[in-house]
Write a protein that holds these residues in place. Sequence first.
Motif, PDB file in Angstrom:
ATOM      1  N   VAL A  19      -3.227 -40.400  36.418  1.00  0.00           N
ATOM      2  CA  VAL A  19      -3.924 -41.044  35.308  1.00  0.00           C
ATOM      3  C   VAL A  19      -3.330 -42.432  35.076  1.00  0.00           C
ATOM      4  O   VAL A  19      -2.182 -42.703  35.444  1.00  0.00           O
ATOM      5  N   LYS A  20      -4.111 -43.303  34.472  1.00  0.00           N
ATOM      6  CA  LYS A  20      -3.710 -44.699  34.304  1.00  0.00           C
ATOM      7  C   LYS A  20      -2.488 -44.840  33.396  1.00  0.00           C
ATOM      8  O   LYS A  20      -1.645 -45.718  33.599  1.00  0.00           O
ATOM      9  N   PHE A  21      -2.384 -43.962  32.391  1.00  0.00           N
ATOM     10  CA  PHE A  21      -1.278 -44.049  31.448  1.00  0.00           C
ATOM     11  C   PHE A  21      -0.542 -42.711  31.369  1.00  0.00           C
ATOM     12  O   PHE A  21      -1.161 -41.663  31.212  1.00  0.00           O
ATOM     13  N   SER A  22       0.775 -42.777  31.466  1.00  0.00           N
ATOM     14  CA  SER A  22       1.607 -41.580  31.503  1.00  0.00           C
ATOM     15  C   SER A  22       1.690 -40.915  30.140  1.00  0.00           C
ATOM     16  O   SER A  22       1.334 -41.493  29.106  1.00  0.00           O
ATOM     17  N   SER A  23       2.220 -39.708  30.128  1.00  0.00           N
ATOM     18  CA  SER A  23       2.435 -38.984  28.876  1.00  0.00           C
ATOM     19  C   SER A  23       3.396 -39.754  27.976  1.00  0.00           C
ATOM     20  O   SER A  23       3.178 -39.860  26.759  1.00  0.00           O
ATOM     21  N   ASP A  24       4.459 -40.288  28.568  1.00  0.00           N
ATOM     22  CA  ASP A  24       5.428 -41.060  27.778  1.00  0.00           C
ATOM     23  C   ASP A  24       4.766 -42.265  27.127  1.00  0.00           C
ATOM     24  O   ASP A  24       5.059 -42.609  25.974  1.00  0.00           O
ATOM     25  N   ASP A  25       3.874 -42.915  27.859  1.00  0.00           N
ATOM     26  CA  ASP A  25       3.179 -44.077  27.327  1.00  0.00           C
ATOM     27  C   ASP A  25       2.340 -43.688  26.112  1.00  0.00           C
ATOM     28  O   ASP A  25       2.344 -44.386  25.090  1.00  0.00           O
ATOM     29  N   MET A  26       1.625 -42.578  26.195  1.00  0.00           N
ATOM     30  CA  MET A  26       0.784 -42.138  25.085  1.00  0.00           C
ATOM     31  C   MET A  26       1.626 -41.798  23.861  1.00  0.00           C
ATOM     32  O   MET A  26       1.266 -42.134  22.725  1.00  0.00           O
ATOM     33  N   VAL A  27       2.750 -41.132  24.076  1.00  0.00           N
ATOM     34  CA  VAL A  27       3.636 -40.768  22.961  1.00  0.00           C
ATOM     35  C   VAL A  27       4.212 -42.025  22.315  1.00  0.00           C
ATOM     36  O   VAL A  27       4.237 -42.155  21.087  1.00  0.00           O
ATOM     37  N   ASN A  28       4.661 -42.976  23.125  1.00  0.00           N
ATOM     38  CA  ASN A  28       5.222 -44.213  22.588  1.00  0.00           C
ATOM     39  C   ASN A  28       4.182 -45.022  21.825  1.00  0.00           C
ATOM     40  O   ASN A  28       4.502 -45.714  20.847  1.00  0.00           O
ATOM     41  N   ASN A  29       2.943 -44.936  22.254  1.00  0.00           N
ATOM     42  CA  ASN A  29       1.881 -45.669  21.577  1.00  0.00           C
ATOM     43  C   ASN A  29       1.650 -45.138  20.171  1.00  0.00           C
ATOM     44  O   ASN A  29       1.587 -45.897  19.207  1.00  0.00           O
ATOM     45  N   ILE A  30       1.531 -43.813  20.039  1.00  0.00           N
ATOM     46  CA  ILE A  30       1.292 -43.257  18.701  1.00  0.00           C
ATOM     47  C   ILE A  30       2.537 -43.416  17.833  1.00  0.00           C
ATOM     48  O   ILE A  30       2.433 -43.574  16.608  1.00  0.00           O
TER      49      ILE A  30
END
Length: 329
Positions: free
Chosen positions: A300-311
């Motif tokens: 996927v384009k964005f990792s799980s860590d990226d999604m968590v850091n975003n929120i």
Amino acid sequence: MTEKKVRWGIIGTASIGKRSVIPGIQESDRNIVKAVASRHLDSAQKYADELGIPKAYGSYEELLADPDIDAVYIPLPNHLHKKWTIKAAKAGKHVLCEKPMALNEQEALEMIEACEEAGVIFVEAYMYLHQQRYEAIKHAIHNGEIGEVRGIHGVFTFDGAEDKGNIRFTKEWGGGSIYDVGCYPISAARYLLNEEPTAVTTHAFFSPEHGNVDMMASGIMEFSNGVALTFDCGMWAEFRNELEILGTKGRIIMGSAFIGDQSYRIIKDGKTNEIHDENINPYKLQADHFAESVLDGKPVKFSSDDMVNNIKAIKGALTSAEKQERIIL
């Protein structure tokens, strides 16, 4: 031989699905929308008829039990994202969840864990980041085309204040402008700078007429080397969606940063280079990339860590406004 397609079910009859996401999925060659569910069958059937969707269900559970559905799109109110993402994962369905994926970091972690345990793809629906221009702009920045980055300024506002029954005006449901549109400049800055913010300070107007949600917010989000994102977002103001990246030797301006025309300008040495990217439907691009992950095994384009850091960053901005203090992220 017919190419395999991702078979979609839509959980909820939200206007964003009807207006944008479902047409984008339907435009994609490797995706097909097979069903939609609502809490009321009549609503689901009307929605299905309008969009040419074959099946309608009177409950979300019925859709999740359909063996002909591979993936679901969840455009429910923000506070329901966690519940139905986890239920979908347990049913073996891949998930495209509307932004923001969760109300806080802990919810995001639980959702990701459920999807990883079930072995399903999980993507947050930031369609604009699938545009080619963002990758090109990021490349230009990190190649020094505008020198050293000194700051980013992003805005996203619209006027929806008259719609008093809007779910965006329910605080406990994750309402407010930071969750709804402030998330765009925040996610864009993180992506373009390729780093995480360290602190945020936000001032907001909380409207008693609109459930005391933040109807307008302005903030500064701190990154390394003195670089900051300054942003404002609102649901009771003139429409704007713009982004500017300021460097020591030039700047990049997107007049329609998140929705609309996909052109941008690079201003350098007193000269303006107008770049016109092909205006491909970003919702189609999002669906295309999702299908590549499901059908081809592409990351996927964005990792799980990226999604968590975003929120984490988004929630930090809201917490700062509520507490009227600088929040360390």
